[in-house]
Structures are given as C-alpha cells and as structure tokens.
Design an enzyme around this catalytic site. Structure first.
Site, PDB file in Angstrom:
ATOM      1  N   TRP A  47       0.855  -1.185   0.000  1.00  0.00           N
ATOM      2  CA  TRP A  47       0.000   0.000   0.000  1.00  0.00           C
ATOM      3  C   TRP A  47       0.896   1.241   0.000  1.00  0.00           C
ATOM      4  O   TRP A  47       1.789   1.372   0.844  1.00  0.00           O
ATOM      5  CB  TRP A  47      -0.881  -0.044   1.241  1.00  0.00           C
ATOM      6  CG  TRP A  47      -1.835   1.091   1.416  1.00  0.00           C
ATOM      7  CD1 TRP A  47      -2.662   1.620   0.483  1.00  0.00           C
ATOM      8  CD2 TRP A  47      -2.084   1.807   2.639  1.00  0.00           C
ATOM      9  NE1 TRP A  47      -3.413   2.637   1.033  1.00  0.00           N
ATOM     10  CE2 TRP A  47      -3.067   2.772   2.353  1.00  0.00           C
ATOM     11  CE3 TRP A  47      -1.562   1.725   3.931  1.00  0.00           C
ATOM     12  CZ2 TRP A  47      -3.547   3.652   3.313  1.00  0.00           C
ATOM     13  CZ3 TRP A  47      -2.037   2.593   4.889  1.00  0.00           C
ATOM     14  CH2 TRP A  47      -3.020   3.550   4.585  1.00  0.00           C
TER      15      TRP A  47
ATOM     16  N   ASP B 194      -0.609  -5.676   9.081  1.00  0.00           N
ATOM     17  CA  ASP B 194      -1.653  -4.719   8.717  1.00  0.00           C
ATOM     18  C   ASP B 194      -2.874  -5.539   8.303  1.00  0.00           C
ATOM     19  O   ASP B 194      -2.859  -6.214   7.276  1.00  0.00           O
ATOM     20  CB  ASP B 194      -1.179  -3.831   7.565  1.00  0.00           C
ATOM     21  CG  ASP B 194      -2.151  -2.686   7.263  1.00  0.00           C
ATOM     22  OD1 ASP B 194      -3.341  -2.808   7.614  1.00  0.00           O
ATOM     23  OD2 ASP B 194      -1.734  -1.682   6.667  1.00  0.00           O
TER      24      ASP B 194
ATOM     25  N   ALA C  68      -6.409  -4.952   7.318  1.00  0.00           N
ATOM     26  CA  ALA C  68      -7.381  -3.928   6.922  1.00  0.00           C
ATOM     27  C   ALA C  68      -8.654  -4.501   6.326  1.00  0.00           C
ATOM     28  O   ALA C  68      -9.636  -3.768   6.166  1.00  0.00           O
ATOM     29  CB  ALA C  68      -6.737  -2.962   5.917  1.00  0.00           C
TER      30      ALA C  68
ATOM     31  N   LYS D  78     -13.503  -1.071   6.325  1.00  0.00           N
ATOM     32  CA  LYS D  78     -14.077  -1.893   5.264  1.00  0.00           C
ATOM     33  C   LYS D  78     -15.122  -2.862   5.799  1.00  0.00           C
ATOM     34  O   LYS D  78     -16.258  -2.904   5.307  1.00  0.00           O
ATOM     35  CB  LYS D  78     -12.984  -2.665   4.526  1.00  0.00           C
ATOM     36  CG  LYS D  78     -12.116  -1.813   3.618  1.00  0.00           C
ATOM     37  CD  LYS D  78     -11.047  -1.084   4.385  1.00  0.00           C
ATOM     38  CE  LYS D  78     -10.134  -0.296   3.460  1.00  0.00           C
ATOM     39  NZ  LYS D  78      -9.120   0.479   4.230  1.00  0.00           N
TER      40      LYS D  78
END
Length: 393
Positions: free
Chosen positions: A127, A208, A210, A243
């Site tokens: 990212w 991470d 997400a 999300k």
C-alpha cells in the site's frame, strides 16, 4: 516561513478519481478508488451499523473524552475478533486509532521509540501510504519480493530468500489478508514457514489487517495473524474497521502490541503516550458502534450476514471476470483473478496498457494495474473483460 514550502506530489488515486469525474463518457468504469461499492455503485451503511447508531443516540449520556487508549470495551471486542484465543489477554496492549492508517503510524512511532536502529521490511509492492509514512518519519525500510506479475501469485521463494537477509530486531510488515494492491495471499502453510523464519532470525512481525472478512471469512482471514500471535514473542498488529463495518469516515482502527506479560503495563503506557503526543484522545463514535455490534448477539449476526454477502459477491465477480477473460483470450492467463481475495487484484500489465484502457475504453485503474473488484457489477464485468482482452490479450 510558509513561502519556503514546496508543492507535494499529487496523490495518484485522488487524481485518478478527479479524471474519472471529468470524463464525459457514459460508459466508464471507476476501478481505482479503494472503497467497497455495491452493485449500484454506492457505498452503503450496513443495517447493523444503523441500528447500533440508533441505540447509541438514545443511550449515550456524555460526549466527554474516553481514556487515552480509547474505550476498553472496544479493545476487548477487537482483540477477540482479531486474535480469538491465540494469545493470552495479559500479553496484549492496545490503543484506539484514527483508522488503520493511524494504527500504522502509531506502530511506526513505537518502533522508532523502542528500536530506532530497526529496518522495516515491506512487500514489493505494498500500500503506497506504508512507504509514504516510513519516508516521512525517516524510518529505514527495505522491500522484499512478494508478487510475481508473470503468474499473478506470491513469489514465496523470493520472499523467504530476501527476509533471510534481515538482521536481528528488524521489523517485517505483512498484510494479514487480501493483500493491497495485489490480492495475492499467503497460504496457512506459508504463514507457518514465515513464522519459523521470524523466530529463527529474531525478527518482529507487524501485521496490517485492513480487510478481515473480505477474503475467505472472518476467522480464515485472521488465521495468518493468529499463527504469528501463537508463535512470536513480540508482535504488532494494526487493524481497521473501515471496510468490514463500512464506517470509512468514522476513522476506526486499533493498534495491538503483543509481548511478555511482565512488560504489558510499560508497553501500554508507551502506547498511551504516543496517542497523547499525536492527537491525545482517539475518536470514539466508530469504536463505540463496533463494540456495540460485536457484543450484541443479534447485531453481530446481522452484521456477519451482511459482511458475508459482500464477501461472496466479490468472489462471484472475480469468477465471472476470470471466466469472461478465459473465453475472450482463449487462455488461462487471467485465471489468477478468481484466486485472489479482497477488493483488489493486480493485472500485472504495464502503465501504457493501463493508459490505453482508460483512453480507449473508459476503464480507470491505478497505473500499476491495480483494480478494485468491488467497483464492478454483473453488467460491467463483460465491459471490463472486453477492454482487457483487446488491450492485453
């Protein structure tokens, strides 16, 4: 003073969004923006979130600050969601953060406080904001091989070979699931091999997470993170609720730090200090919604059902696109799209072909060929497949 400032480079995704809005064509596809969209192109508010908000409106009695670490109920609910029983609660320190981005930034600052000589190893690609934050904070980083554009899968041998050269105390940044920007994930067996390498090299994993719930399911998507939590003496985890709860603008994230239980109080104090130095008290509205949903059986069931519908809908779109491309190209070149998970896939084509699809077909994706599967629906998949086949087939 202000006259000394220089223009910052424009964000590529925001620039792409602006170009899409200015494109007068009726038949155009926005596959660049990184948010979930339903079949009508709308980012909906989940029904469980609406109900939790209504309950909160009626029951909330104050808008005073929470603690520096945020609401303890939120931390406990998220610890259960992410880690289950993979690690003892007394080994886990946590702070609420403004989204997953805030969690990553606070994690980097914790690394710099605890081990300023550590290098952070990041996947190639990753990212973009990971790299931006590392550069802004002056944190040394090195890329390790991850994605093989020729196959559309993880270059696991290259990954292991690169990480084997990391030095003791270095930090390895890993995507817990639904790798952004490629959509290519590690298998459970590969996670275990990574865990073995981390232990042998005395490296610290930083995960991470997400997109939990967007790939193979809530528990399956956390499996890699839990494998590490079960095996590593120290670990950092940044998780986002943007999300899977659809609360992007509420900026709801959390940073976990796992270590020796005897050090948890000190670690927690340092996390609290980081929050105090950055934004003092974290935002609470989104965190309160999440903890309300996760601790109420009916709301949790409703949320999980809606999340499962989002997940399986994206899998259906992936399979439809892979089938369309197989038919149009008469090859299995793009079959990997159906095997990827989450919102994103990376086609593995060069920037010139991406630009050709934008110019000739109104297909907007990021220049590295990352596309948002959630920007499609059953009617637009054939349009995208035709553009890819004509341009890249």
């Amino acid at each position: 003073m202000l006259s000394n400032l220089k223009d910052q480079p424009a964000d590529k995704i925001l620039t792409l969004m602006q170009s899409f809005r200015e494109d007068p064509r009726d038949e155009k596809l926005d596959l660049g923006v990184g948010v979930y969209k339903d079949a009508s192109g709308h980012t909906p508010i989940m029904s469980a979130v609406k109900k939790a908000e209504a309950w909160l409106l009626e029951s909330e009695t104050t808008k005073s600050y929470t603690g520096l670490a945020g609401d303890p109920a939120y931390a406990a609910a998220m610890r259960s969601l992410v880690l289950a029983d993979s690690v003892a609660a007394d080994r886990v320190a946590a702070i609420a953060t403004p989204g997953g981005t805030g969690a990553f930034r606070q994690g980097v600052d914790l690394i710099r406080t605890a081990s300023p000589e550590a290098t952070v190893w990041v996947s190639a690609p990753t990212w973009p904001n990971h790299l931006s934050i590392l550069k802004t904070t002056g944190t040394p980083f090195v890329e390790y091989r991850y994605f093989d554009a020729s196959t559309g899968h993880v270059d696991f041998d290259g990954m292991i070979a690169d990480l084997d050269s990391a030095k003791e105390g270095d930090v390895v940044l890993l995507h817990g699931c639904c790798h952004n920007p490629t959509g290519a994930n590690l298998t459970d067996d590969q996670w275990r091999q990574v865990a073995d390498l981390l232990l042998r090299k005395k490296l610290v994993p930083m995960v991470d997470l997400a997109y939990q719930g967007f790939g193979d399911g809530l528990d399956a998507d956390a499996q890699g993170t839990r494998i590490l939590a079960e095996t590593q003496p120290e670990m950092l985890i940044g998780a986002s609720c943007s999300k899977n709860f659809g609360i992007y603008r509420e900026r709801t994230g959390i940073l976990f730090a796992i270590g020796d239980a005897a050090q948890t109080k000190t670690v927690q104090g340092n996390l609290n200090h980081l929050n105090r130095q950055n934004y003092s008290f974290p935002p609470d509205h989104g965190a309160r919604l999440v903890s309300t949903i996760l601790t109420d059986d009916a709301l949790r069931a409703e949320w999980q059902a809606e999340l499962e519908g989002m997940r399986t809908g994206m899998l259906d779109l992936r399979q439809q696109l892979a089938d369309e491309l197989r038919q149009r190209t008469n090859s299995d070149r793009f079959d990997f799209i159906a095997q990827h998970r989450g919102m994103f896939s990376r086609l593995g084509v060069d920037a010139d072909k991406v630009e050709t699809m934008r110019r000739d077909h109104g297909v907007y994706m990021v220049g590295d060929s990352r596309m948002n599967i959630a920007g499609l629906n059953a009617d637009t998949v054939p349009i995208l497949a035709a553009a890819i086949a004509k341009t890249c087939g």
